[in-house]
Write a protein that holds these residues in place. Structure first.
Motif, PDB file in Angstrom:
ATOM      1  N   ARG A   1     -11.305   3.160   7.480  1.00 21.95           N
ATOM      2  CA  ARG A   1     -12.455   2.897   6.612  1.00 21.95           C
ATOM      3  C   ARG A   1     -12.186   3.420   5.206  1.00 21.95           C
ATOM      4  O   ARG A   1     -11.813   4.576   5.027  1.00 21.95           O
ATOM      5  CB  ARG A   1     -13.719   3.545   7.184  1.00 21.95           C
ATOM      6  CG  ARG A   1     -14.991   3.175   6.417  1.00 21.95           C
ATOM      7  CD  ARG A   1     -16.224   3.672   7.150  1.00 21.95           C
ATOM      8  NE  ARG A   1     -16.282   5.125   7.215  1.00 21.95           N
ATOM      9  CZ  ARG A   1     -16.759   5.899   6.237  1.00 21.95           C
ATOM     10  NH1 ARG A   1     -17.205   5.349   5.114  1.00 21.95           N
ATOM     11  NH2 ARG A   1     -16.795   7.209   6.378  1.00 21.95           N
ATOM     12  N   VAL A   2     -12.372   2.549   4.236  1.00 21.97           N
ATOM     13  CA  VAL A   2     -12.212   2.925   2.831  1.00 21.97           C
ATOM     14  C   VAL A   2     -13.504   3.567   2.347  1.00 21.97           C
ATOM     15  O   VAL A   2     -14.599   3.069   2.612  1.00 21.97           O
ATOM     16  CB  VAL A   2     -11.857   1.691   1.980  1.00 21.97           C
ATOM     17  CG1 VAL A   2     -11.817   2.057   0.501  1.00 21.97           C
ATOM     18  CG2 VAL A   2     -10.521   1.107   2.423  1.00 21.97           C
TER      19      VAL A   2
ATOM     20  N   LEU B   1       6.673  -9.605   6.539  1.00 20.26           N
ATOM     21  CA  LEU B   1       6.606  -9.910   5.112  1.00 20.26           C
ATOM     22  C   LEU B   1       6.561  -8.647   4.254  1.00 20.26           C
ATOM     23  O   LEU B   1       6.513  -8.738   3.023  1.00 20.26           O
ATOM     24  CB  LEU B   1       5.369 -10.767   4.809  1.00 20.26           C
ATOM     25  CG  LEU B   1       5.383 -12.206   5.317  1.00 20.26           C
ATOM     26  CD1 LEU B   1       4.052 -12.885   5.006  1.00 20.26           C
ATOM     27  CD2 LEU B   1       6.527 -12.993   4.696  1.00 20.26           C
ATOM     28  N   GLY B   2       6.550  -7.470   4.905  1.00 20.90           N
ATOM     29  CA  GLY B   2       6.514  -6.225   4.162  1.00 20.90           C
ATOM     30  C   GLY B   2       5.132  -5.646   3.950  1.00 20.90           C
ATOM     31  O   GLY B   2       4.986  -4.646   3.232  1.00 20.90           O
ATOM     32  N   VAL B   3       4.108  -6.237   4.572  1.00 17.63           N
ATOM     33  CA  VAL B   3       2.745  -5.725   4.426  1.00 17.63           C
ATOM     34  C   VAL B   3       2.568  -4.508   5.340  1.00 17.63           C
ATOM     35  O   VAL B   3       2.920  -4.552   6.524  1.00 17.63           O
ATOM     36  CB  VAL B   3       1.703  -6.806   4.783  1.00 17.63           C
ATOM     37  CG1 VAL B   3       0.282  -6.239   4.684  1.00 17.63           C
ATOM     38  CG2 VAL B   3       1.860  -8.009   3.865  1.00 17.63           C
ATOM     39  N   GLU B   4       2.013  -3.444   4.799  1.00 20.26           N
ATOM     40  CA  GLU B   4       1.693  -2.240   5.569  1.00 20.26           C
ATOM     41  C   GLU B   4       0.243  -2.359   6.035  1.00 20.26           C
ATOM     42  O   GLU B   4      -0.666  -2.448   5.211  1.00 20.26           O
ATOM     43  CB  GLU B   4       1.881  -1.001   4.694  1.00 20.26           C
ATOM     44  CG  GLU B   4       1.629   0.317   5.381  1.00 20.26           C
ATOM     45  CD  GLU B   4       1.814   1.496   4.439  1.00 20.26           C
ATOM     46  OE1 GLU B   4       1.120   2.517   4.614  1.00 20.26           O
ATOM     47  OE2 GLU B   4       2.651   1.393   3.509  1.00 20.26           O
ATOM     48  N   VAL B   5       0.021  -2.385   7.328  1.00 20.68           N
ATOM     49  CA  VAL B   5      -1.312  -2.633   7.886  1.00 20.68           C
ATOM     50  C   VAL B   5      -1.855  -1.356   8.520  1.00 20.68           C
ATOM     51  O   VAL B   5      -1.169  -0.714   9.331  1.00 20.68           O
ATOM     52  CB  VAL B   5      -1.285  -3.767   8.924  1.00 20.68           C
ATOM     53  CG1 VAL B   5      -2.673  -3.981   9.523  1.00 20.68           C
ATOM     54  CG2 VAL B   5      -0.771  -5.059   8.297  1.00 20.68           C
ATOM     55  N   HIS B   6      -3.081  -0.996   8.146  1.00 21.17           N
ATOM     56  CA  HIS B   6      -3.775   0.137   8.755  1.00 21.17           C
ATOM     57  C   HIS B   6      -5.057  -0.388   9.396  1.00 21.17           C
ATOM     58  O   HIS B   6      -5.921  -0.921   8.695  1.00 21.17           O
ATOM     59  CB  HIS B   6      -4.128   1.195   7.707  1.00 21.17           C
ATOM     60  CG  HIS B   6      -2.945   1.824   7.050  1.00 21.17           C
ATOM     61  ND1 HIS B   6      -2.339   2.959   7.548  1.00 21.17           N
ATOM     62  CD2 HIS B   6      -2.235   1.462   5.958  1.00 21.17           C
ATOM     63  CE1 HIS B   6      -1.318   3.284   6.777  1.00 21.17           C
ATOM     64  NE2 HIS B   6      -1.225   2.390   5.795  1.00 21.17           N
TER      65      HIS B   6
ATOM     66  N   GLN C   1     -11.089  -2.107   8.905  1.00 20.57           N
ATOM     67  CA  GLN C   1     -11.962  -1.140   9.569  1.00 20.57           C
ATOM     68  C   GLN C   1     -11.975  -1.320  11.079  1.00 20.57           C
ATOM     69  O   GLN C   1     -12.091  -0.356  11.825  1.00 20.57           O
ATOM     70  CB  GLN C   1     -13.378  -1.244   8.999  1.00 20.57           C
ATOM     71  CG  GLN C   1     -14.329  -0.183   9.525  1.00 20.57           C
ATOM     72  CD  GLN C   1     -15.614  -0.118   8.728  1.00 20.57           C
ATOM     73  OE1 GLN C   1     -15.671  -0.508   7.573  1.00 20.57           O
ATOM     74  NE2 GLN C   1     -16.679   0.360   9.359  1.00 20.57           N
ATOM     75  N   ALA C   2     -11.859  -2.563  11.549  1.00 22.94           N
ATOM     76  CA  ALA C   2     -11.860  -2.827  12.990  1.00 22.94           C
ATOM     77  C   ALA C   2     -10.527  -2.399  13.603  1.00 22.94           C
ATOM     78  O   ALA C   2      -9.577  -2.045  12.908  1.00 22.94           O
ATOM     79  CB  ALA C   2     -12.128  -4.308  13.258  1.00 22.94           C
ATOM     80  N   GLU C   3     -10.460  -2.482  14.934  1.00 26.98           N
ATOM     81  CA  GLU C   3      -9.274  -1.994  15.630  1.00 26.98           C
ATOM     82  C   GLU C   3      -8.107  -2.972  15.570  1.00 26.98           C
ATOM     83  O   GLU C   3      -6.977  -2.611  15.908  1.00 26.98           O
ATOM     84  CB  GLU C   3      -9.604  -1.690  17.087  1.00 26.98           C
ATOM     85  CG  GLU C   3     -10.016  -2.901  17.899  1.00 26.98           C
ATOM     86  CD  GLU C   3     -10.338  -2.555  19.345  1.00 26.98           C
ATOM     87  OE1 GLU C   3     -10.526  -3.488  20.147  1.00 26.98           O
ATOM     88  OE2 GLU C   3     -10.398  -1.353  19.654  1.00 26.98           O
ATOM     89  N   ARG C   4      -8.357  -4.211  15.144  1.00 30.41           N
ATOM     90  CA  ARG C   4      -7.275  -5.175  15.036  1.00 30.41           C
ATOM     91  C   ARG C   4      -7.619  -6.243  14.010  1.00 30.41           C
ATOM     92  O   ARG C   4      -8.760  -6.351  13.558  1.00 30.41           O
ATOM     93  CB  ARG C   4      -6.974  -5.819  16.393  1.00 30.41           C
ATOM     94  CG  ARG C   4      -8.165  -6.450  17.075  1.00 30.41           C
ATOM     95  CD  ARG C   4      -7.802  -6.871  18.498  1.00 30.41           C
ATOM     96  NE  ARG C   4      -8.955  -7.292  19.259  1.00 30.41           N
ATOM     97  CZ  ARG C   4      -9.454  -8.535  19.254  1.00 30.41           C
ATOM     98  NH1 ARG C   4      -8.876  -9.468  18.514  1.00 30.41           N
ATOM     99  NH2 ARG C   4     -10.504  -8.841  19.983  1.00 30.41           N
ATOM    100  N   LEU C   5      -6.622  -7.033  13.637  1.00 36.05           N
ATOM    101  CA  LEU C   5      -6.790  -8.076  12.636  1.00 36.05           C
ATOM    102  C   LEU C   5      -7.526  -9.280  13.215  1.00 36.05           C
ATOM    103  O   LEU C   5      -7.342  -9.636  14.376  1.00 36.05           O
ATOM    104  CB  LEU C   5      -5.422  -8.522  12.109  1.00 36.05           C
ATOM    105  CG  LEU C   5      -4.579  -7.458  11.398  1.00 36.05           C
ATOM    106  CD1 LEU C   5      -3.212  -8.019  11.041  1.00 36.05           C
ATOM    107  CD2 LEU C   5      -5.299  -6.943  10.154  1.00 36.05           C
TER     108      LEU C   5
ATOM    109  N   VAL D   1      -5.496  -4.458  -0.005  1.00 33.60           N
ATOM    110  CA  VAL D   1      -6.464  -5.467   0.444  1.00 33.60           C
ATOM    111  C   VAL D   1      -7.409  -4.785   1.419  1.00 33.60           C
ATOM    112  O   VAL D   1      -6.965  -4.219   2.427  1.00 33.60           O
ATOM    113  CB  VAL D   1      -5.760  -6.656   1.125  1.00 33.60           C
ATOM    114  CG1 VAL D   1      -6.797  -7.658   1.639  1.00 33.60           C
ATOM    115  CG2 VAL D   1      -4.802  -7.339   0.144  1.00 33.60           C
ATOM    116  N   ILE D   2      -8.700  -4.830   1.126  1.00 40.95           N
ATOM    117  CA  ILE D   2      -9.705  -4.213   1.987  1.00 40.95           C
ATOM    118  C   ILE D   2     -10.357  -5.312   2.820  1.00 40.95           C
ATOM    119  O   ILE D   2     -11.086  -6.156   2.301  1.00 40.95           O
ATOM    120  CB  ILE D   2     -10.759  -3.456   1.156  1.00 40.95           C
ATOM    121  CG1 ILE D   2     -10.084  -2.392   0.285  1.00 40.95           C
ATOM    122  CG2 ILE D   2     -11.805  -2.821   2.067  1.00 40.95           C
ATOM    123  CD1 ILE D   2     -11.043  -1.669  -0.650  1.00 40.95           C
ATOM    124  N   GLY D   3     -10.075  -5.313   4.104  1.00 38.39           N
ATOM    125  CA  GLY D   3     -10.611  -6.321   5.009  1.00 38.39           C
ATOM    126  C   GLY D   3      -9.503  -7.085   5.693  1.00 38.39           C
ATOM    127  O   GLY D   3      -8.619  -7.639   5.018  1.00 38.39           O
ATOM    128  N   GLY D   4      -9.523  -7.110   7.032  1.00 38.94           N
ATOM    129  CA  GLY D   4      -8.466  -7.760   7.796  1.00 38.94           C
ATOM    130  C   GLY D   4      -8.937  -8.965   8.573  1.00 38.94           C
ATOM    131  O   GLY D   4      -8.400  -9.270   9.638  1.00 38.94           O
TER     132      GLY D   4
END
Length: 409
Positions: free
Chosen positions: A206-207, A197-202, A173-177, A147-150
């Motif tokens: 930037r993609v 929930l098992g989601v890996e968040v970065h 891309q930002a520093e937090r969700l 998923v691109i975009g938090g």
């Protein structure tokens, strides 16, 4: 074929449907023109359909009697006619643009490899029912999804895909969700919920590239060269107002279609409401302002076709999100200014065990914003105090009561 009606509304989303139904209640039937094949639906709940919590018909809106399926391609302001893709024309006396918004498609390498404006197989926007159904068909346990975009939409999509058993990576891309709505502490709680929930968040990520083979997505490459294998890619990079018809017709447009307090555009016979409208410098892009605009405009059009009387002066809107997890739901709400300015007073209450967090910002004895995560029993009282913009008592007692009156914290 030519049909004639006094009020025509372009767009069968929440704003258009609300307006048409309210006009019918006031004795002023309108013709609603929508281009999607599906019944009108509540777009806010698409993530619940993707998560498998709701069937598509559950989020359907009550359709007005006068609903036409057509794609409007042009507005002839002189003749007061709409041109449709199938060659038909629709005459209007008053026209309302409720055209909504389009997803932002980021300028990533490999996104449009065919030279046509079509996404590769496995790459999906997440804005319409067709987007949602396409994702639902593709997702399965173990599928690798990026998923691109938090922001609000990306968080909702990541949560929904995880609940369907996908291996989800969220790249922000930002520093937090959800940095536009939440303060750092609330963002950390959202991060914890997704991680559970098992989601890996970065974050701060930037993609750069979407890599495809045989017309289908295979991986996503980051700016630092790191690649993520992907069977699915969801673009949740925001939206922009859908203003093409207005621009082509010569109406005043900036970010959205410019409207005054009567929700009139630069053509007094044409109005705009919802995501496509820009009022007093603001494009809201939220459900509550769209509904308020629709009701205000309905009163105007039904009451006086030659000079709308009701006025829309803006909406103090609250963002609310419920993330249904595998156990208890995760609720959050944010309103106004969640980050204090120098000299502001801040009241925070947190309970790490229960995962609840409440914060309000007070300026000149007035509540100017707040964020709540977890139990939201106080959100109604706080929102009313904020919307009223009345001075708070100086002893601070009532404010603490507003924060705790559900018995929590």
């Amino acid at each position: 074929m030519t049909s004639n009606t006094r009020v025509v509304v372009i767009g069968a989303g929440l704003a258009g449907v609300t307006l048409a139904r309210r006009l019918a209640e006031l004795g002023t039937p309108a013709l609603l023109v929508g281009e999607e094949e599906h019944r009108p639906y509540n777009r806010v709940l698409l993530a619940e359909v993707l998560a498998g919590r709701y069937a598509p018909e559950v989020i359907a809106l009550p359709a007005p009697a006068g609903l036409v399926r057509a794609r409007v391609t042009g507005i002839d302001r002189t003749a007061r006619r709409l041109r449709c893709a199938d060659g038909t024309e629709i005459a209007y006396d008053r026209l309302v643009l409720a055209t909504g918004s389009n997803p932002v498609l980021p300028p990533l390498r490999g996104l449009f490899t065919t030279g046509r404006h079509e996404l590769p197989e496995g790459v999906h926007a997440f804005r319409t029912m067709d987007d949602c159904l396409g994702l639902s068909k593709a997702v399965r346990p173990g599928v690798r999804a990026v998923v691109i975009g938090g922001g609000l939409l990306g968080v909702s999509a990541a949560r929904a895909l995880a609940l369907r058993g996908a291996q989800v990576v969220l790249a922000q891309q930002a520093e937090r969700l959800m940095e536009r709505q939440l303060d750092p502490e609330a963002s950390r709680l959202v991060l914890r919920h997704l991680t559970d929930l098992g989601v890996e968040v970065h974050t701060e990520c930037r993609v750069r590239d979407v890599r495809c083979a045989g017309g289908a997505v295979r991986s996503v490459e980051m700016a630092d060269g790191y690649a993520l294998d992907a069977d699915l890619v969801v673009l949740a990079c925001g939206v922009h107002p859908r203003v093409g018809l207005a621009e082509d017709a010569g109406l005043a447009v900036r970010k959205g279609v410019l409207v005054d307090d009567a929700l009139r555009t630069s053509d007094p016979r044409i109005h705009a409401v919802g995501d496509c409208a820009q009022h007093d410098g603001t494009v809201y892009g939220l459900a509550a302002p769209a509904i308020e605009q629709a009701y205000a405009l309905a009163e105007s059009l039904a009451g006086d076709t030659d000079g709308p009387a009701a006025r829309y002066t803006g909406t103090r809107s609250l963002t609310r999100l419920t993330l249904t997890g595998r156990d208890a739901p995760f609720d959050l709400a944010a309103f106004g200014e969640t980050e204090p300015l120098p000299g502001d007073d801040v009241v925070r209450l947190a309970d790490a065990t229960r995962g609840t967090y409440r914060k309000v910002v007070v300026r000149d004895d007035r509540l100017v914003g707040g964020v709540l995560v977890g139990e939201l029993g106080t959100v109604g009282a706080l929102a009313r105090a904020w919307e009223g913009a009345e001075p708070l008592p100086s002893d601070g007692g009532p404010l603490l009561h507003l924060l705790t009156n559900d018995g929590g914290s």
